[in-house]
Design a protein around this motif. Structure first.
Motif, PDB file in Angstrom:
ATOM      1  N   VAL A   1     -11.556   3.742   1.474  1.00 35.44           N
ATOM      2  CA  VAL A   1     -10.194   4.213   1.209  1.00 35.44           C
ATOM      3  C   VAL A   1      -9.173   3.301   1.883  1.00 35.44           C
ATOM      4  O   VAL A   1      -8.068   3.090   1.369  1.00 35.44           O
ATOM      5  N   SER A   2      -9.555   2.721   3.024  1.00 35.27           N
ATOM      6  CA  SER A   2      -8.637   1.813   3.718  1.00 35.27           C
ATOM      7  C   SER A   2      -8.298   0.602   2.856  1.00 35.27           C
ATOM      8  O   SER A   2      -7.197   0.052   2.937  1.00 35.27           O
ATOM      9  N   TYR A   3      -9.257   0.174   2.022  1.00 29.56           N
ATOM     10  CA  TYR A   3      -8.973  -0.949   1.135  1.00 29.56           C
ATOM     11  C   TYR A   3      -7.848  -0.604   0.159  1.00 29.56           C
ATOM     12  O   TYR A   3      -7.021  -1.457  -0.190  1.00 29.56           O
ATOM     13  N   LEU A   4      -7.831   0.655  -0.288  1.00 27.16           N
ATOM     14  CA  LEU A   4      -6.778   1.080  -1.212  1.00 27.16           C
ATOM     15  C   LEU A   4      -5.417   1.031  -0.542  1.00 27.16           C
ATOM     16  O   LEU A   4      -4.436   0.532  -1.109  1.00 27.16           O
ATOM     17  N   PHE A   5      -5.345   1.565   0.684  1.00 25.74           N
ATOM     18  CA  PHE A   5      -4.052   1.600   1.356  1.00 25.74           C
ATOM     19  C   PHE A   5      -3.645   0.232   1.879  1.00 25.74           C
ATOM     20  O   PHE A   5      -2.451  -0.055   1.994  1.00 25.74           O
ATOM     21  N   ALA A   6      -4.624  -0.609   2.183  1.00 21.43           N
ATOM     22  CA  ALA A   6      -4.284  -1.995   2.497  1.00 21.43           C
ATOM     23  C   ALA A   6      -3.681  -2.663   1.265  1.00 21.43           C
ATOM     24  O   ALA A   6      -2.721  -3.431   1.371  1.00 21.43           O
ATOM     25  N   ALA A   7      -4.231  -2.341   0.096  1.00 22.28           N
ATOM     26  CA  ALA A   7      -3.663  -2.868  -1.148  1.00 22.28           C
ATOM     27  C   ALA A   7      -2.237  -2.363  -1.332  1.00 22.28           C
ATOM     28  O   ALA A   7      -1.360  -3.098  -1.795  1.00 22.28           O
TER      29      ALA A   7
ATOM     30  N   ALA B   1      -8.611   0.561  11.835  1.00 22.88           N
ATOM     31  CA  ALA B   1      -8.734   1.972  12.206  1.00 22.88           C
ATOM     32  C   ALA B   1      -9.800   2.665  11.367  1.00 22.88           C
ATOM     33  O   ALA B   1     -10.575   3.489  11.879  1.00 22.88           O
ATOM     34  N   ALA B   2      -9.849   2.348  10.085  1.00 29.02           N
ATOM     35  CA  ALA B   2     -10.835   2.976   9.201  1.00 29.02           C
ATOM     36  C   ALA B   2     -12.255   2.567   9.573  1.00 29.02           C
ATOM     37  O   ALA B   2     -13.183   3.382   9.523  1.00 29.02           O
TER      38      ALA B   2
ATOM     39  N   LEU C   1      -6.366   7.901   5.814  1.00 31.40           N
ATOM     40  CA  LEU C   1      -7.386   8.412   6.726  1.00 31.40           C
ATOM     41  C   LEU C   1      -7.542   9.913   6.554  1.00 31.40           C
ATOM     42  O   LEU C   1      -8.654  10.447   6.576  1.00 31.40           O
ATOM     43  N   ASN C   2      -6.431  10.593   6.354  1.00 35.07           N
ATOM     44  CA  ASN C   2      -6.481  12.035   6.135  1.00 35.07           C
ATOM     45  C   ASN C   2      -7.161  12.371   4.808  1.00 35.07           C
ATOM     46  O   ASN C   2      -7.943  13.330   4.718  1.00 35.07           O
ATOM     47  N   GLU C   3      -6.891  11.590   3.787  1.00 36.72           N
ATOM     48  CA  GLU C   3      -7.519  11.804   2.484  1.00 36.72           C
ATOM     49  C   GLU C   3      -9.035  11.640   2.582  1.00 36.72           C
ATOM     50  O   GLU C   3      -9.810  12.431   2.041  1.00 36.72           O
ATOM     51  N   ALA C   4      -9.472  10.588   3.282  1.00 41.52           N
ATOM     52  CA  ALA C   4     -10.909  10.378   3.478  1.00 41.52           C
ATOM     53  C   ALA C   4     -11.522  11.502   4.305  1.00 41.52           C
ATOM     54  O   ALA C   4     -12.666  11.914   4.069  1.00 41.52           O
ATOM     55  N   TRP C   5     -10.777  12.002   5.271  1.00 42.87           N
ATOM     56  CA  TRP C   5     -11.248  13.097   6.118  1.00 42.87           C
ATOM     57  C   TRP C   5     -11.536  14.340   5.282  1.00 42.87           C
ATOM     58  O   TRP C   5     -12.571  14.987   5.417  1.00 42.87           O
ATOM     59  N   LEU C   6     -10.607  14.659   4.381  1.00 45.36           N
ATOM     60  CA  LEU C   6     -10.804  15.834   3.527  1.00 45.36           C
ATOM     61  C   LEU C   6     -11.957  15.617   2.549  1.00 45.36           C
ATOM     62  O   LEU C   6     -12.800  16.508   2.367  1.00 45.36           O
ATOM     63  N   ALA C   7     -11.994  14.455   1.908  1.00 50.66           N
ATOM     64  CA  ALA C   7     -13.065  14.174   0.946  1.00 50.66           C
ATOM     65  C   ALA C   7     -14.431  14.248   1.608  1.00 50.66           C
ATOM     66  O   ALA C   7     -15.410  14.720   1.017  1.00 50.66           O
TER      67      ALA C   7
END
Length: 481
Positions: free
Chosen positions: A171-177, A325-326, A378-384
């Motif tokens: 998911v960090s790759y998405l937000f880095a994008a 961080a991810a 990070l929160n999105e990944a936490w929930l998923a």
């Protein structure tokens, strides 16, 4: 009576549904090859498309600095409405869009998402022809409609391919994008400011970025695998896929009754704690990303050209911080405390901007804010990570994104008073504080749930009082805190 954890392990059942990968895998080298191949086949495409999604939704900020408001004759108030109106269609169609993909396009994900990217790209291109407030609003509404379920859909797809302990990094790759799209938008804005031709500079922003997105839609449509089986090569890697499926049997188990699973998502307290965190963090992300060029120009006193290129290092820095961080989050299986740690930097940054400090100090504060800018990922990944089975996860992510993205509407309304934007900054600071509190509460909740599950496994007595015994309500499930 429930079996103990030791007896479960002896029976060959792994209690941790998504453990950190170890020598338990029958083919370790094949496993590394498979994960690497998934990364190369899936993540570049999804990251690039999310790059274009963020670019096409936020480039209105660069267009404003490049003269759009003056050319089409809209006020600052109308501009704020144009920024936020995209969510009038973005929010209502977010959850229906991902459920539509699951119901009718489960084996044709690339075609579904490719068409979605192509449609919003055309809208972005057509925005260059906007010549009035009404036509700009129409384009923004269509943009929201076609982008609505994209992020939730690709988040679900990532969870279909990867372990719990692999999600944050992907998911960090998405937000880095997303961060790089903001930086790229600034670079384009800087270059376009110098263009002297028949078209206004802001119209080139929509034309160039829309064409790039449209070209990318074909890559999505013909390049992305629909299932993990399309990625695996050879007998060993197919056996690795079987092993990974067993490791994630609770996470990816077949759904029970769809209505019951949907209700379970709507009743789950961790979904709502996550949604509050998402809303608070999205206030920061949307407000900062959309209005940063205007803040640099009107508050800090930089020229239009300087305001464009000074955004670039901010976003590059935020993307690098989030990737690091991810990686730490996945290796340590820690989410909540890391969110709190990053948010503290954002709180200090907004306190400095609100203070009577120099332009240099305020620009430094922007970098502190960037430390927490992409915490929503990070929160999105936490929930998923903590929702199962798949249908409940899809509904929970849809709730999180639908309600959390209301922040896009709110942030545009609180950032209405240039040049200081005092209300917007103060409101964002308050949201960071609320996000920290909810992150702490969610961590406590999940730690207690883990202890209750372990106790039930050890004693054979389930005193949790839960109505479900599948997915994340199983005593074998271990939450990532």
């Amino acid at each position: 009576m429930l079996k103990s954890e030791d007896s479960l392990k002896e029976a060959g059942i792994v209690v941790e549904i998504a453990p950190l990968v170890s020598t338990e895998c029958p083919f370790p080298s094949a496993h590394k090859r498979l994960v690497r191949r998934m990364d190369l086949r899936i993540m570049p495409i999804l990251s690039a498309m999310y790059f274009f999604s963020a670019l096409d939704r936020s480039n209105i900020g660069n267009a404003k600095v490049a003269g759009m408001n003056t050319d089409i004759g809209i006020s600052d108030s109308q501009y704020s409405t144009a920024v936020s109106i995209v969510y009038a269609t973005y929010l209502p169609f977010m959850l229906p869009g991902v459920l539509l993909m699951m119901r009718y396009f489960n084996n044709k994900k690339r075609e579904y998402l490719g068409c979605m990217v192509g449609l919003w790209s055309l809208v972005s291109i057509f925005t260059m022809f906007a010549n009035s407030y009404g036509s700009l609003i129409a384009c923004r509404l269509l943009l929201g409609l076609f982008e609505a379920s994209f992020f939730t859909s690709i988040s679900l797809i990532i969870s279909d391919f990867y372990f719990q302990s692999e999600l944050s990094q992907r998911v960090s790759y998405l937000f880095a994008a997303s961060a790089f799209s903001s930086a790229f938008g600034g670079l384009i804005g800087t270059g376009i400011t110098k263009i002297n031709s028949g078209l206004a500079p802001w119209r080139y922003i929509y034309l160039i970025e829309g064409l790039l997105s449209f070209a990318g839609s074909f890559w999505m449509m013909f390049g992305m695998p629909n299932t993990p089986e399309e990625v695996a090569h050879g007998e060993e890697e197919m056996k690795v896929l079987e092993w990974r499926s067993e490791q994630r049997r609770l996470f990816m188990m077949k759904d029970g009754d769809k209505k019951s699973e949907a209700l379970a998502a709507f009743r789950d307290p961790k979904v709502y704690l996550s949604t509050i965190i998402q809303f608070c963090q999205d206030i920061l992300m949307y407000g900062f990303s959309t209005f940063l060029p205007s803040i640099l120009k009107s508050d800090l006193g930089y020229t239009s050209l300087q305001a464009q290129y000074l955004t670039v290092p901010c976003y590059m820095f935020s993307g690098i911080v989030f990737i690091l961080a991810a990686r730490i989050s996945d290796k340590t299986r820690i989410r909540g405390p890391l969110i709190i740690f990053l948010d503290l930097f954002g709180a200090v940054g907004y306190a400095l901007i609100l203070g009577n400090t120099s332009s240099g100090v305020k620009y430094f504060a922007c970098y502190l804010i960037c430390m927490s800018l992409y915490v929503p990922g990070l929160n999105e990944a936490w929930l998923a990570t903590n929702l199962a089975p798949r249908f409940k996860r899809a509904v929970g992510l849809g709730i999180n994104q639908t309600l959390g993205n209301i922040a896009g509407v709110v942030s545009a309304q609180v950032y209405r008073n240039p040049p200081k934007y005092v209300l917007g900054h103060a409101f964002t600071l308050g949201c960071i504080g609320m996000g920290i509190i909810c992150s702490g509460l969610s961590t406590i909740l999940l730690v207690r749930r883990n202890k209750a599950n372990i106790r039930a496994c050890e004693t054979g007595i389930d005193t949790r009082g839960l109505k479900r015994d599948i997915g994340d309500d199983s005593v074998e499930f271990r939450f990532v805190t």
